[in-house]
Design an enzyme around this catalytic site. Structure first.
Site, PDB file in Angstrom:
ATOM      1  N   ASP A  89       2.727  -3.769 -17.112  1.00 24.13           N
ATOM      2  CA  ASP A  89       1.489  -3.784 -16.324  1.00 24.13           C
ATOM      3  C   ASP A  89       0.743  -2.463 -16.469  1.00 24.13           C
ATOM      4  OD1 ASP A  89      -0.428  -4.834 -14.661  1.00 24.13           O
ATOM      5  OD2 ASP A  89       0.631  -4.349 -12.803  1.00 24.13           O
ATOM      6  N   GLN A 148       0.844  -1.189   0.000  1.00 22.53           N
ATOM      7  CA  GLN A 148       0.000   0.000   0.000  1.00 22.53           C
ATOM      8  C   GLN A 148       0.878   1.237   0.000  1.00 22.53           C
ATOM      9  OE1 GLN A 148      -1.963  -1.300   3.675  1.00 22.53           O
ATOM     10  NE2 GLN A 148      -1.539   0.728   4.553  1.00 22.53           N
TER      11      GLN A 148
END
Length: 548
Positions: free
Chosen positions: A333, A180
């Site tokens: 990605d 995160q």
């Protein structure tokens, strides 16, 4: 000492450290913690095996139901029987997809990441799985700040943390399955983003990966008649995950990518890559510049900010074309969560995009990169001789006549203008099945194709599909996307002595002459011939029906 010199000092220190054992838990834990971990692992394994068995039974039962329906209503024709089979299979897909989604959410961690990976395999999985697992791209549940601070202290030490970091925002600005991100302010006033790996993540990785492999092997055995196997996808997932877990590699990727864009006058200022702060970067922590922007998926918000989506699409295409065909260093990605749009401001008069999450890159060798450039030139020009040569040089000679179908929507001898969307005839479809050596286009075909392609090409193919999704979302066209790739391919094909401007002029002359001949043929042949050409992509082949 300047920030640049400090970063060089810390970078040298970090790079001299022994590489972290990414898939091993090296943390010393107490007996009680170890016992608790075994209980948690046992629950995860039991939940996974139970879900797998339920999904497998769903499909076995759907086949039984279809056979019983055929036996009870023997007066039905062959087409009605096929519809009955498809109906039961579709119901199994829908229920199985929901069970898989529930499993990923409950197990979390690697299972969420694998679910996200599976959702990107359009064509390799039924539509219901793609749609259900696609929801895993949403924001994950963030860990408490206290847990994040504990990881920060472990990584850089409590004293260094006090000396370097003034404040860390309590609420995460982004949270994914592996880490995160928190906005933070350093002691010298710089605003940064701290990407912190989740605690205890490494402990469950090894068992989770083994479990996924065992389940794939069991599924391949249970459904051998259907040709089911996702072993190639599992191998790719494991390799990519290993890279993504090393945040030192991510930081190095970030700096290398920034260097390419900074040296490219066409993209300098249009593509932003956050700078790395090496004093706060370790294998489980990476500190980068904090960049504000509009998420690329929020098209309506872009319009309200005065940003034309087509301009964003143009920058995205130019950036990834340059990475694939010119730099040979590719961000693999590019899903919407990893791109921000930065509108013009007083300090920046140019619209730009920010590339985030640099954990997964592919370093293409110069031979492959040039071969790929020549492949794309040949596909756009429908030059069969050049196609054969390029595919032979790249180690896939048997696929030379399939590559245009896979990448640019048309077979090697199709009479269709670039970017057209039409349907394959049954004869063309059967020919493709024969070339892949399969009985039907489904899960087996993707695995069969992936086994025949070089590893670099598999990653390039996946990246191009993700870029296509972004281009579609922003209102771009397939024809323009292909031409942007072709232009970058001509620029990247630097083996000859002729300057780029001459090579591109000659390429355009050949392309538009070929397009003019194709249009003249279509006009002369009448409208019936226009239904012949192409499918949108290999993914579409496996998800759409075909004309008989």
């Amino acid at each position: 000492m300047s920030n640049t010199n400090q970063n060089e000092k810390y970078k040298e220190r970090r790079n001299s450290r022994a590489q972290v054992a990414l898939l091993e838990d090296t943390t010393q834990i107490s007996g009680k913690q170890r016992a608790e971990a075994l209980v948690v692992d046992g629950v995860r394994i039991a939940r996974t095996v139970s879900t797998f068995c339920r999904i497998a039974l769903l499909y076995k039962w759907s086949k039984v139901q279809a056979r019983l329906a055929v036996m009870m209503e023997s007066d039905k024709g062959e087409k009605d029987n096929d519809k009955e089979t498809v109906s039961h299979r579709e119901k199994a897909h829908a229920r199985g997809a929901q069970l898989a989604l529930e499993l990923c959410r409950k197990n979390g961690g690697v299972f969420v990441k694998f679910g996200q990976h599976a959702a990107s395999l359009k064509g390799a999985l039924p539509r219901q799985y793609i749609e259900a697992l696609g929801t895993l791209q949403d924001r994950a549940q963030a860990r408490p700040l206290a847990e994040v601070m504990a990881t920060l202290e472990e990584e850089i030490g409590a004293e260094a943390l006090r000396d370097l970091v003034a404040h860390v925002d309590e609420e995460a600005v982004g949270c994914a399955s592996l880490a995160q991100v928190h906005r933070a302010e350093l002691r010298d006033g710089r605003i940064v983003a701290l990407k912190v790996q989740h605690r205890d993540l490494l402990r469950v990785l090894r068992s989770d990966l083994h479990l996924v492999k065992y389940l794939d092997a069991a599924a391949a055995w249970l459904f051998a008649n259907e040709g089911f196997s996702l072993a190639w996808a599992v191998r790719e997932f494991e390799e990519n995950l290993t890279r993504e877990l090393d945040f030192l590699e991510e930081a190095q990727n970030c700096e290398r990518s920034a260097g390419y864009f900074a040296r490219d006058p066409r993209l300098r200022g249009k593509v932003r890559v956050p700078g790395v702060h090496w004093e706060l970067t370790t294998p489980r922590l990476v500190c980068m510049d904090y960049i504000k922007g509009i998420p690329i998926a929020k098209v309506d918000e872009l319009k309200r900010a005065g940003v034309e989506p087509s301009r964003v699409a143009s920058i995205v295409l130019d950036a990834f074309a340059a990475m694939i065909f010119e730099y040979g260093f590719v961000h693999c990605d590019p899903h919407p969560g990893n791109l921000l749009v930065c509108p013009e401001s007083d300090s920046s008069k140019e619209l730009s995009i920010a590339l985030l999450d640099h954990g997964l890159y592919r370093d293409l060798g110069s031979r492959f990169r040039r071969g790929n450039c020549q492949l794309w030139e040949a596909m756009i020009l429908q030059d069969q001789a050049a196609l054969r040569t390029a595919c032979e040089d790249m180690g896939m000679p048997s696929l030379w006549d399939l590559m245009p179908f896979i990448f640019v929507n048309r077979t090697v001898d199709t009479r269709a203008t670039l970017g057209d969307r039409a349907r394959l005839t049954s004869a063309e479809l059967q020919e493709i099945k024969d070339r892949l050596g399969i009985a039907d286009l489904g899960l087996a075909s993707v695995g069969s194709l992936a086994d025949k392609l070089p590893d670099d090409m598999v990653l390039v193919l996946k990246t191009m599909h993700l870029v296509k999704d972004l281009n579609d979302m922003l209102g771009g066209s397939n024809r323009n996307r292909f031409l942007v790739y072709a232009k970058a391919a001509v620029r990247g094909d630097d083996a000859g002595m002729a300057p780029y401007t001459l090579r591109w002029s000659l390429f355009q002359a050949r392309f538009y002459l070929n397009e003019a001949r194709t249009r003249a043929w279509l006009d002369a042949s009448g409208p019936s011939s226009q239904a012949e050409p192409v499918q949108q992509s290999l993914s579409a082949v496996m998800s759409e029906s075909f004309d008989p």
